[in-house]
Design a protein around this motif. Structure first.
Motif, PDB file in Angstrom:
ATOM      1  N   PRO A   1     -10.515 -19.602 -43.960  1.00 47.12           N
ATOM      2  CA  PRO A   1      -9.738 -18.549 -43.072  1.00 47.12           C
ATOM      3  C   PRO A   1     -10.497 -17.464 -42.909  1.00 47.12           C
ATOM      4  O   PRO A   1     -11.104 -16.828 -43.719  1.00 47.12           O
ATOM      5  N   HIS A   2     -10.493 -16.960 -41.685  1.00 51.01           N
ATOM      6  CA  HIS A   2     -11.032 -15.500 -41.145  1.00 51.01           C
ATOM      7  C   HIS A   2     -12.340 -15.506 -41.589  1.00 51.01           C
ATOM      8  O   HIS A   2     -12.963 -14.281 -41.813  1.00 51.01           O
ATOM      9  N   THR A   3     -13.121 -16.590 -41.525  1.00 51.62           N
ATOM     10  CA  THR A   3     -14.661 -16.419 -41.826  1.00 51.62           C
ATOM     11  C   THR A   3     -15.351 -16.748 -40.534  1.00 51.62           C
ATOM     12  O   THR A   3     -14.933 -17.258 -39.648  1.00 51.62           O
TER      13      THR A   3
ATOM     14  N   GLU B   1      -7.554 -19.847 -37.118  1.00 54.74           N
ATOM     15  CA  GLU B   1      -8.163 -18.611 -38.215  1.00 54.74           C
ATOM     16  C   GLU B   1      -7.433 -18.636 -39.233  1.00 54.74           C
ATOM     17  O   GLU B   1      -8.202 -18.386 -40.417  1.00 54.74           O
ATOM     18  N   ARG B   2      -6.439 -18.996 -39.348  1.00 59.85           N
ATOM     19  CA  ARG B   2      -5.597 -19.109 -40.887  1.00 59.85           C
ATOM     20  C   ARG B   2      -5.538 -20.362 -41.261  1.00 59.85           C
ATOM     21  O   ARG B   2      -5.561 -20.475 -42.663  1.00 59.85           O
TER      22      ARG B   2
END
Ligand code: 6PG
Length: 258
Positions: free
Chosen positions: A161-163, A223-224
């Motif tokens: 997530p969020h990378t 994204e999550r």
């Protein structure tokens, strides 16, 4: 997930799930060798597929695959040497590869022991292109199978997530620092994973139940929940889950196909 959704098969436990996964993988391998002369697969890391790898190394599955026509890759790898206890390569090597005595030319390992991980990722993309006989600068080739797991945080492969890796739309393989684990990873990107003929997720255990339900039945929020990025363009997406992991599923949770 798309309205018609992926194929979901539920099993009583991990052993039955891995037995069915071995059956499916062997069928896909036989079909690929028959129609294209070889079977190309990207193996998953983590602990869930270990039993699958062990089953493939034993009768009745071992004899049904023409292993000399199999090209093995990895979906992701940790930044450790291949014999490190955390290496995805080591898990597959101990459970399967060492027992098959496959020639090194058929085993395409991510060389993550090398310091410059971006070069490792670029070299791996070149290796994939070489084996498939395509340009590394062009469209990704189609693996016959990409095997994936699911983390309790919704990650798959090393797409966390969020990378930054989630935003990659051109490269087939990337190196990425993952703050959640404080380490670098190498991973195939959705661009190449989604070209595969078959993408098989193996998910077992109660600790995955919440993530599985959110990925399959929740709001689209890659994204999550990066596993939601895996939606093969032409190939087949199949989820094999055990009852413990399926505990929070509603619409998919009804029938157990064993
Ligand atoms: C890795 C994996 C990762 C894994 C999931 C599930 O390198 O860790 O590729 O995506 O498949 O984290 O791991 P388990 O099977 O151990 O639960």
């Amino acid at each position: 997930m798309s309205e018609n959704g992926p194929a979901i098969r539920r099993f009583a436990d991990g052993e039955q799930m891995c037995g069915a996964a071995a059956e499916a993988l062997v069928d896909w391998a036989v079909e690929a060798v028959k129609s294209r002369g070889r079977f190309t697969a990207a193996l998953s890391g983590g602990s869930t597929p270990k039993r699958l790898y062990e089953l493939l190394a034993e009768p009745p599955f071992r004899e049904r695959v023409e292993w000399e026509k199999v090209e093995l890759f990895w979906g992701d790898e940790r930044a450790v040497p291949p014999d490190h206890r955390e290496a995805n390569f080591r898990v597959a090597h101990e459970a399967l590869l060492a027992k098959l005595e496959l020639p090194a030319r058929q085993i395409h390992r991510m060389r993550t022991e090398e310091e410059d991980r971006d070069t490792v990722a670029r070299d791996y993309q070149n290796e994939i292109a070489r084996v498939f006989g395509v340009s590394p600068a062009g469209a990704p080739p189609c693996f016959d199978l990409v095997l994936l797991g699911l983390g309790a945080d919704g990650h798959t492969a090393s797409l966390f997530p969020h990378t930054q890796a989630l935003k990659e739309t051109s490269r087939w393989v990337v190196a990425c620092f993952v703050p959640q684990i404080g380490a670098e990873r190498i991973s195939l990107t959705p661009r190449i994973i989604n070209r595969a003929s078959h993408v098989l997720f193996l998910v077992a255990g109660e600790e995955k139940a919440q993530a599985l339900a959110e990925v399959l039945e929740g709001t689209y929020d890659p994204e999550r929940l990066p596993a939601q990025l895996i939606q093969p363009s032409a190939g087949r997406l199949v989820w094999f889950v055990d009852d413990a992991a399926a505990g929070c599923l509603e619409s998919y949770g009804a029938g157990r196909l064993t």
